[in-house]
Design a protein around this motif. Structure first.
Motif, PDB file in Angstrom:
ATOM      1  N   ARG A 199       0.763  -1.457   0.060  1.00  0.00           N
ATOM      2  CA  ARG A 199      -0.087  -0.080   0.003  1.00  0.00           C
ATOM      3  C   ARG A 199       0.743   1.295   0.126  1.00  0.00           C
ATOM      4  O   ARG A 199       0.565   2.063   0.796  1.00  0.00           O
ATOM      5  CB  ARG A 199      -1.034  -0.021   1.223  1.00  0.00           C
ATOM      6  N   ALA A 200       1.985   1.189  -0.646  1.00  0.00           N
ATOM      7  CA  ALA A 200       2.692   2.253  -1.060  1.00  0.00           C
ATOM      8  C   ALA A 200       2.124   3.646  -1.512  1.00  0.00           C
ATOM      9  O   ALA A 200       1.016   3.424  -2.337  1.00  0.00           O
ATOM     10  CB  ALA A 200       4.040   2.085  -1.649  1.00  0.00           C
ATOM     11  N   ALA A 201       2.319   4.755  -1.140  1.00  0.00           N
ATOM     12  CA  ALA A 201       1.765   6.001  -1.514  1.00  0.00           C
ATOM     13  C   ALA A 201       2.293   5.949  -3.042  1.00  0.00           C
ATOM     14  O   ALA A 201       3.231   5.533  -3.502  1.00  0.00           O
ATOM     15  CB  ALA A 201       2.561   7.235  -0.962  1.00  0.00           C
ATOM     16  N   ALA A 202       1.293   6.565  -3.999  1.00  0.00           N
ATOM     17  CA  ALA A 202       1.714   6.509  -5.363  1.00  0.00           C
ATOM     18  C   ALA A 202       2.790   7.564  -5.744  1.00  0.00           C
ATOM     19  O   ALA A 202       3.419   7.251  -6.657  1.00  0.00           O
ATOM     20  CB  ALA A 202       0.240   7.223  -6.242  1.00  0.00           C
ATOM     21  N   ALA A 203       2.979   8.480  -4.929  1.00  0.00           N
ATOM     22  CA  ALA A 203       4.294   9.278  -5.173  1.00  0.00           C
ATOM     23  C   ALA A 203       4.261  10.017  -3.770  1.00  0.00           C
ATOM     24  O   ALA A 203       3.617  10.580  -3.242  1.00  0.00           O
ATOM     25  CB  ALA A 203       3.761  10.412  -6.276  1.00  0.00           C
ATOM     26  N   VAL A 204       5.776  10.197  -3.393  1.00  0.00           N
ATOM     27  CA  VAL A 204       6.136  10.956  -2.263  1.00  0.00           C
ATOM     28  C   VAL A 204       7.170  11.825  -2.541  1.00  0.00           C
ATOM     29  O   VAL A 204       8.244  11.405  -3.162  1.00  0.00           O
ATOM     30  CB  VAL A 204       6.724   9.915  -1.165  1.00  0.00           C
ATOM     31  N   THR A 205       6.960  13.108  -2.572  1.00  0.00           N
ATOM     32  CA  THR A 205       7.982  14.181  -2.981  1.00  0.00           C
ATOM     33  C   THR A 205       8.566  14.840  -1.963  1.00  0.00           C
ATOM     34  O   THR A 205       7.654  15.330  -0.776  1.00  0.00           O
ATOM     35  CB  THR A 205       7.248  15.171  -3.894  1.00  0.00           C
ATOM     36  N   VAL A 206       9.735  15.127  -1.720  1.00  0.00           N
ATOM     37  CA  VAL A 206      10.510  15.684  -0.737  1.00  0.00           C
ATOM     38  C   VAL A 206      11.291  17.121  -1.309  1.00  0.00           C
ATOM     39  O   VAL A 206      12.032  16.823  -2.339  1.00  0.00           O
ATOM     40  CB  VAL A 206      11.399  14.972  -0.026  1.00  0.00           C
ATOM     41  N   ILE A 207      11.331  18.239  -0.715  1.00  0.00           N
ATOM     42  CA  ILE A 207      12.159  19.509  -0.868  1.00  0.00           C
ATOM     43  C   ILE A 207      13.062  19.588   0.160  1.00  0.00           C
ATOM     44  O   ILE A 207      13.153  19.464   1.329  1.00  0.00           O
ATOM     45  CB  ILE A 207      11.456  20.754  -0.991  1.00  0.00           C
ATOM     46  N   GLU A 208      14.434  19.775  -0.373  1.00  0.00           N
ATOM     47  CA  GLU A 208      15.441  19.989   0.473  1.00  0.00           C
ATOM     48  C   GLU A 208      16.462  20.940  -0.197  1.00  0.00           C
ATOM     49  O   GLU A 208      16.235  21.074  -1.132  1.00  0.00           O
ATOM     50  CB  GLU A 208      16.176  18.522   0.916  1.00  0.00           C
TER      51      GLU A 208
END
Length: 324
Positions: free
Chosen positions: A256-265
């Motif tokens: 049940r992974a998220a369809a997309a995970v975005t991170v800003i750094e």
């Protein structure tokens, strides 16, 4: 000699994917030399950290005798220190030692057959993994090979490659560039029109048609962004989909992974690794963790009513800033 600047586009292949750079440079600038310099930076990452190359520094470490301390080059060291820190801070959701388990499930450089391993196989292979086995000697820039520890930095090395290229371009007089390696991005400086680099946040496969929210655009003013999710590598077995993202804590692919995970750094290396760690945690735990630790993160999950978007206050601030 003309001093007017244009946007030039360069590209190539590295680390099993593509790299691209858009940069602002005087029309007189030698683009061939810039291309060669970028390639040299990326080849250094491959030479030190590619598990696909038998002669790389990481492959030599993985083959090293038990009990031996291995002095490693600076780039490899920088990435390993960051990977160890994120493994600790994420309580093992990110783990640079799970390569053998990833291979056992049928992914990565040493991939076996794509099948579900039995409990005995998982126990045997998993016994040699674990980020807590990493011992680093800061003074000697060396890492202990305790015996059978197999490092894999594929979830952080592409981001580091982006950072290396950005820094190299700056040192060589490029005042503005947008650097991408396999979807990991870093942008700095202003384009000739005075605007920062704007990018569309990488989406879930069905996001364009099924989303109830607008496309998300970010201005990368000395910022990096990375996206992880289940769209890239997976297979199905007996009606169950298995993702290439492994949960080191369960020794199995994320369910049940998220369809997309975005991170800003600030650095693509950190964005790359945290996107993986938060994907492993899952939308609910990952969002709570990111909010608690001030991470700028966005999750796109599949719910009963289609795609659902959630984000931390830190991520929302970047969207708000872009609208001002």
């Amino acid at each position: 000699m003309s001093t007017e600047s244009d946007i030039a586009a360069l590209g190539g292949r590295t680390m099993g994917t593509r790299w691209s750079v858009k940069l602002s440079a005087p029309r007189s600038r030698d683009l061939h030399a810039l291309h060669a310099g970028i390639e040299a930076e990326l080849k250094r990452v491959v030479a030190q950290m590619s598990t696909w190359e038998d002669g790389s520094d990481i492959s030599r470490y993985n083959r090293a005798a038990a009990g031996s301390w291995q002095v490693i080059p600076e780039d490899f060291w920088n990435v390993l220190v960051a990977a160890h820190d994120i493994a600790r801070r994420s309580d093992g959701a990110f783990d640079p030692s799970v390569g053998p388990l990833v291979a056992l499930w049928g992914f990565g450089a040493q991939a076996g057959a794509q099948r579900v391993p039995d409990a005995a196989q998982l126990a045997e292979v998993g016994s040699s993994c674990g980020w807590h086995k990493l011992q680093l000697d800061v003074q000697k820039q060396a890492v202990l090979q305790p015996g059978g520890l197999q490092l894999d930095l594929s979830a952080i090395a592409k981001g580091y490659g982006v950072d290396l290229v950005s820094r190299w371009l700056r040192r060589n007089g490029i005042a503005a560039a947008l650097v991408e390696v396999g979807g990991e991005l870093h942008g700095y400086g202003r384009k000739p029109d005075g605007h920062p680099w704007r990018v569309l946040v990488e989406s879930a496969p069905e996001e364009g048609a099924g989303a109830h929210y607008p496309p998300r655009v970010l201005a990368l003013d000395d910022l990096a962004v990375a996206t992880s999710g289940d769209r890239w590598h997976h297979y199905e077995h007996d009606g169950v989909s298995y993702s290439h993202t492994l949960d080191p804590r369960t020794q199995a692919p994320v369910t049940r992974a998220a369809a997309a995970v975005t991170v800003i750094e600030r650095e693509a290396m950190h964005a790359d690794a945290w996107a993986t760690a938060l994907t492993v945690m899952g939308a609910q735990q990952g969002l709570a963790f990111a909010a608690e630790h001030g991470l700028a993160a966005r999750f796109v999950s599949r719910g009963s009513n289609g795609l659902e978007e959630s984000m931390t206050p830190a991520f929302q601030q970047y969207l708000d800033a872009d609208r001002q």
